[in-house]
Scaffold this motif. Sequence first.
Motif, PDB file in Angstrom:
ATOM      1  N   ALA A   1       6.689 -29.691 -31.912  1.00 33.55           N
ATOM      2  CA  ALA A   1       8.143 -29.572 -31.768  1.00 33.55           C
ATOM      3  C   ALA A   1       8.643 -30.365 -30.572  1.00 33.55           C
ATOM      4  CB  ALA A   1       8.527 -28.100 -31.643  1.00 33.55           C
ATOM      5  N   LYS A   2       7.934 -30.286 -29.455  1.00 28.97           N
ATOM      6  CA  LYS A   2       8.366 -31.013 -28.252  1.00 28.97           C
ATOM      7  C   LYS A   2       8.363 -32.518 -28.496  1.00 28.97           C
ATOM      8  CE  LYS A   2       6.878 -27.447 -24.991  1.00 28.97           C
ATOM      9  NZ  LYS A   2       5.898 -27.070 -23.945  1.00 28.97           N
ATOM     10  N   LYS A   3       7.338 -33.008 -29.184  1.00 28.52           N
ATOM     11  CA  LYS A   3       7.273 -34.443 -29.434  1.00 28.52           C
ATOM     12  C   LYS A   3       8.347 -34.872 -30.426  1.00 28.52           C
ATOM     13  CE  LYS A   3       3.918 -38.164 -29.947  1.00 28.52           C
ATOM     14  NZ  LYS A   3       2.481 -38.493 -29.985  1.00 28.52           N
ATOM     15  N   LEU A   4       8.577 -34.055 -31.443  1.00 24.76           N
ATOM     16  CA  LEU A   4       9.631 -34.374 -32.411  1.00 24.76           C
ATOM     17  C   LEU A   4      11.010 -34.321 -31.759  1.00 24.76           C
ATOM     18  CD1 LEU A   4       8.184 -32.427 -35.460  1.00 24.76           C
ATOM     19  CD2 LEU A   4       8.582 -34.901 -35.382  1.00 24.76           C
ATOM     20  N   ASN A   5      11.226 -33.368 -30.868  1.00 25.06           N
ATOM     21  CA  ASN A   5      12.497 -33.307 -30.133  1.00 25.06           C
ATOM     22  C   ASN A   5      12.726 -34.599 -29.363  1.00 25.06           C
ATOM     23  OD1 ASN A   5      13.132 -30.728 -30.987  1.00 25.06           O
ATOM     24  ND2 ASN A   5      12.286 -29.722 -29.184  1.00 25.06           N
ATOM     25  N   ALA A   6      11.670 -35.095 -28.729  1.00 26.56           N
ATOM     26  CA  ALA A   6      11.786 -36.324 -27.949  1.00 26.56           C
ATOM     27  C   ALA A   6      12.095 -37.525 -28.828  1.00 26.56           C
ATOM     28  CB  ALA A   6      10.491 -36.563 -27.167  1.00 26.56           C
ATOM     29  N   LEU A   7      11.762 -37.425 -30.110  1.00 22.16           N
ATOM     30  CA  LEU A   7      12.020 -38.517 -31.051  1.00 22.16           C
ATOM     31  C   LEU A   7      13.382 -38.389 -31.741  1.00 22.16           C
ATOM     32  CD1 LEU A   7       8.478 -38.744 -32.717  1.00 22.16           C
ATOM     33  CD2 LEU A   7       9.495 -40.373 -31.102  1.00 22.16           C
ATOM     34  N   GLY A   8      14.144 -37.369 -31.369  1.00 23.33           N
ATOM     35  CA  GLY A   8      15.492 -37.235 -31.911  1.00 23.33           C
ATOM     36  C   GLY A   8      15.641 -36.240 -33.042  1.00 23.33           C
ATOM     37  N   TYR A   9      14.573 -35.537 -33.372  1.00 23.89           N
ATOM     38  CA  TYR A   9      14.644 -34.492 -34.389  1.00 23.89           C
ATOM     39  C   TYR A   9      14.882 -33.141 -33.718  1.00 23.89           C
ATOM     40  CZ  TYR A   9      12.768 -37.774 -37.819  1.00 23.89           C
ATOM     41  OH  TYR A   9      12.586 -38.852 -38.653  1.00 23.89           O
ATOM     42  N   SER A  10      15.606 -32.267 -34.393  1.00 18.28           N
ATOM     43  CA  SER A  10      15.708 -30.882 -33.948  1.00 18.28           C
ATOM     44  C   SER A  10      14.575 -30.116 -34.620  1.00 18.28           C
ATOM     45  CB  SER A  10      17.061 -30.283 -34.350  1.00 18.28           C
ATOM     46  OG  SER A  10      18.112 -30.909 -33.638  1.00 18.28           O
ATOM     47  N   ALA A  11      13.622 -29.674 -33.825  1.00 17.32           N
ATOM     48  CA  ALA A  11      12.416 -29.053 -34.374  1.00 17.32           C
ATOM     49  C   ALA A  11      12.382 -27.566 -34.068  1.00 17.32           C
ATOM     50  CB  ALA A  11      11.172 -29.734 -33.816  1.00 17.32           C
ATOM     51  N   PHE A  12      11.979 -26.793 -35.060  1.00 19.00           N
ATOM     52  CA  PHE A  12      11.907 -25.347 -34.956  1.00 19.00           C
ATOM     53  C   PHE A  12      10.513 -24.893 -35.371  1.00 19.00           C
ATOM     54  CE2 PHE A  12      16.151 -26.726 -36.000  1.00 19.00           C
ATOM     55  CZ  PHE A  12      16.983 -25.979 -35.185  1.00 19.00           C
ATOM     56  N   VAL A  13       9.959 -23.930 -34.666  1.00 16.34           N
ATOM     57  CA  VAL A  13       8.629 -23.403 -34.976  1.00 16.34           C
ATOM     58  C   VAL A  13       8.783 -22.027 -35.610  1.00 16.34           C
ATOM     59  CG1 VAL A  13       6.379 -22.723 -34.051  1.00 16.34           C
ATOM     60  CG2 VAL A  13       7.599 -24.690 -33.065  1.00 16.34           C
ATOM     61  N   LEU A  14       8.186 -21.846 -36.776  1.00 16.72           N
ATOM     62  CA  LEU A  14       8.304 -20.602 -37.526  1.00 16.72           C
ATOM     63  C   LEU A  14       7.176 -19.638 -37.161  1.00 16.72           C
ATOM     64  CD1 LEU A  14       9.704 -19.040 -39.909  1.00 16.72           C
ATOM     65  CD2 LEU A  14       7.903 -20.014 -41.359  1.00 16.72           C
ATOM     66  N   TYR A  15       7.560 -18.440 -36.790  1.00 16.01           N
ATOM     67  CA  TYR A  15       6.609 -17.339 -36.637  1.00 16.01           C
ATOM     68  C   TYR A  15       6.781 -16.416 -37.839  1.00 16.01           C
ATOM     69  CZ  TYR A  15       5.539 -18.747 -31.856  1.00 16.01           C
ATOM     70  OH  TYR A  15       5.113 -19.447 -30.747  1.00 16.01           O
ATOM     71  N   TYR A  16       5.822 -16.443 -38.725  1.00 19.29           N
ATOM     72  CA  TYR A  16       5.924 -15.704 -39.976  1.00 19.29           C
ATOM     73  C   TYR A  16       4.929 -14.541 -39.985  1.00 19.29           C
ATOM     74  CZ  TYR A  16       2.075 -18.977 -40.932  1.00 19.29           C
ATOM     75  OH  TYR A  16       0.927 -19.715 -40.851  1.00 19.29           O
ATOM     76  N   HIS A  17       5.103 -13.630 -40.937  1.00 21.09           N
ATOM     77  CA  HIS A  17       4.239 -12.465 -41.030  1.00 21.09           C
ATOM     78  C   HIS A  17       2.795 -12.877 -41.330  1.00 21.09           C
ATOM     79  CE1 HIS A  17       7.931 -10.083 -41.268  1.00 21.09           C
ATOM     80  NE2 HIS A  17       7.180  -9.006 -41.075  1.00 21.09           N
ATOM     81  N   THR A  18       1.861 -12.206 -40.684  1.00 16.13           N
ATOM     82  CA  THR A  18       0.437 -12.469 -40.882  1.00 16.13           C
ATOM     83  C   THR A  18      -0.299 -11.140 -41.045  1.00 16.13           C
ATOM     84  OG1 THR A  18       0.087 -12.507 -38.480  1.00 16.13           O
ATOM     85  CG2 THR A  18       0.486 -14.629 -39.572  1.00 16.13           C
TER      86      THR A  18
END
Length: 227
Positions: A29-46
């Motif tokens: 996500a951090k690298k994609l943000n730096a490239l101009g994308y809005s990145a979100f990390v999903l925490y899903y049920h496990t």
Amino acid sequence: MGKKSPFVVICPGGGYEMVAAGIEGDPYAKKLNALGYSAFVLYYHTKAGAQAPQPMDDLARAIRYILDNAEELNVDRQQFSVWGPSAGGHLAASFGTKALGYEHYKFPKPSVLVLAYPVISMQDSLGHQGSRERLLGKEADHALKLAYSIESQVDSGYPPTFVWNCVTDEVVPPENCHALFEVLCKKSIPCKFCQYSEGYHGSGFSRGELAESWFDDAVSFMNKYMA
């Protein structure tokens, strides 16, 4: 607020037992943000909460939140990608199907999927046992396994897909990617499959490994379809 940015939802792996965001989520996500994308990390049920369709419901809720708040988040509602390594790759790949994913939840089709050493099949001969049992249960019948085997759900409308793995993967059989790539080609879906002769499962950016170029290659592929 300026031009709206495409967005990326990242589904980290973890065998539907955990969410490996520290290796396969936040750094991407951090690298994609730096490239101009809005990145979100999903925490899903496990674990006990991972029974289908709960993880997909979690992904759908996240995407619904982003779409509903697109103006505030300054994102383009029509330009988004879903990324997933390992079991997160199965979740991302599932979202690209009509029956399990975007059309079922009445969302726009994702522009691109990026899958890293993904679980694709839920069949006994191909899939990852732990992922299958946590998602479908130990007593899942053939019909349920088939319904969640992505190689059986791809149609001509499947999103453009970038996928990679390593021949030496000892966790998820490399044949998972072969099965997906074969059907993508048969359905004439834009795709790129990168397979490396050495490397290990859960390698993140694969720094210092033969697969180190995968992230840049994935972004280049994604840029082609995120107008």
